[in-house]
Design a protein around this motif. Structure first.
Motif, short mmCIF file in Angstrom:
data_model
loop_
_atom_site.label_atom_id
_atom_site.label_comp_id
_atom_site.label_asym_id
_atom_site.label_seq_id
_atom_site.Cartn_x
_atom_site.Cartn_y
_atom_site.Cartn_z
N ARG A 289 -5.70 51.27 22.83
CA ARG A 289 -6.95 51.04 22.10
C ARG A 289 -7.70 52.36 21.88
O ARG A 289 -8.26 52.61 20.80
CB ARG A 289 -7.83 50.07 22.88
CG ARG A 289 -9.16 49.76 22.23
CD ARG A 289 -9.96 48.79 23.04
NE ARG A 289 -9.27 47.50 23.13
CZ ARG A 289 -9.73 46.46 23.82
NH1 ARG A 289 -10.87 46.60 24.49
NH2 ARG A 289 -9.07 45.33 23.83
N ARG B 117 -2.82 49.08 27.80
CA ARG B 117 -3.58 48.47 26.69
C ARG B 117 -4.83 49.30 26.39
O ARG B 117 -5.16 49.51 25.22
CB ARG B 117 -3.97 47.05 27.09
CG ARG B 117 -4.72 46.32 25.99
CD ARG B 117 -4.99 44.90 26.40
NE ARG B 117 -5.68 44.22 25.32
CZ ARG B 117 -5.30 43.09 24.79
NH1 ARG B 117 -4.19 42.51 25.19
NH2 ARG B 117 -5.99 42.52 23.83
N LYS C 288 -13.30 44.35 14.41
CA LYS C 288 -12.08 43.98 15.11
C LYS C 288 -11.81 42.50 14.92
O LYS C 288 -12.67 41.67 15.22
CB LYS C 288 -12.20 44.30 16.60
CG LYS C 288 -12.42 45.77 16.88
CD LYS C 288 -12.55 46.00 18.36
CE LYS C 288 -12.79 47.48 18.65
NZ LYS C 288 -12.95 47.74 20.09
#
Length: 333
Positions: A324, A320, A33
């Motif tokens: 994800r 959020r 990431k």
């Protein structure tokens, strides 16, 4: 010519397959990431806050200053209260208290405790000293005496004197002391002592009568030892009580013979005038009051909006986390 089902079958059979190394590399890139930029979405909000907060503070101070200057022309509630108090004091100082009839003082047949309080105003500190000395001379000339005396000189001189004069001369004393200056206040109090004196005298007569009877029995009768001891103990107790009663009668009669007068001599400055604050002081006070109210309003708004802000933050965080999770699910297939 190939039919559509056959074409679809051939395309599926000839679907290219990515090499294992390419798949591993893609998965590695997806799992690594990248470091997200710190609060990228909050940049507009931060910029707005950097401008809005100082602007709001400047606006609050400007509003407080303007309102403070506008209200400084009118007296505040505290100033009004002080002014009313000063005016009432000056009004009381400018006129004599309700006149009391002192013509019958000292002419009563009943025992009375007479006390008077006088306040007179003189021109300056030197006049205070002269008035105090004249009061002492008048007291002695009337056959009285000074209980206490305190004289202070300076810009605002003041004297406080307590004297006792015969009740028969109390009217003359009040008249003479009132003439030392301008009368500010006058009060005469009369308490009846005759009932107390009568009770003491009746009790004294009863005790003397009991003492006489016991003495007569002891002198004329033949008594056994126990009875004689009881009578003699009772006689001793009655004699002690008689002594106290006579002292009480003497004290009450002395109180009825002498009156107590408290005299206060002051200058005009002793009443004091309320110092009016300047316009700058009033403006600062009013501005601070406005700022305090603005703070209360801001706190109230913050309390009201806090639950909504918490709900919005929770919704954003949930969204959020959901995105994800979706990204990770797509990469895993």
């Amino acid at each position: 010519m190939t039919s559509s089902p056959d074409l679809i079958h051939e395309l599926r059979a000839s679907r290219p397959s990515a090499p294992l190394e390419l798949r591993a590399r893609v998965r590695g890139i997806a799992s690594a990431k990248p470091a997200p930029e710190a609060w990228p979405r909050w940049r507009p909000v931060r910029r707005t806050m950097l401008v809005a907060v100082p602007a709001a503070a400047a606006l609050a101070f400007a509003t407080a200053g303007v309102l403070g200057l506008a209200r400084s022309d009118s007296p505040s509630s505290v100033l009004l209260a002080e002014r009313e108090k000063a005016e009432s004091t000056e009004a009381a100082a400018g006129q004599l208290a309700p006149a009391q009839d002192t013509s019958t003082l000292g002419a009563q047949d009943r025992a009375q405790r007479v006390s008077a309080t006088l306040t007179v105003e003189v021109s300056d500190s030197d006049a205070v000293s002269r008035a105090a000395q004249d009061a002492l001379d008048l007291t002695r000339s009337l056959g009285g005496f000074v209980v206490s005396s305190s004289v202070a000189t300076g810009e605002e001189g003041q004297a406080s004197i307590t004297v006792r004069v015969p009740v028969a001369k109390v009217q003359e004393a009040i008249t003479g002391l009132s003439g030392l200056g301008r009368i500010v206040s006058q009060q005469v109090t009369i308490d009846d002592l005759q009932q107390t004196l009568d009770e003491l005298e009746r009790r004294e007569a009863s005790v003397r009568s009991q003492i006489a009877r016991i003495r007569a029995r002891l002198q004329t009768e033949t008594l056994d030892a126990q009875t004689e001891a009881v009578l003699r103990a009772r006689l001793q107790t009655l004699r002690a009580e008689l002594t106290e009663l006579r002292a009480g009668i003497s004290s009450t009669e002395a109180e009825a013979r002498m009156s107590t007068i408290q005299l206060t001599v002051v200058t005009p400055g002793a009443f004091g005038a309320v110092a009016q604050p300047s316009r700058i002081d009033r403006a600062i006070d009013e501005a601070l009051n406005v700022l305090a109210w603005e703070g209360v309003i801001a706190l109230g708004v913050l309390i009201v909006l806090t639950p909504f802000a918490l709900l919005a933050a929770a919704a954003w965080l949930g969204r959020r986390l959901y995105r994800r999770h979706e990204d990770e699910r797509l990469l895993a297939t």
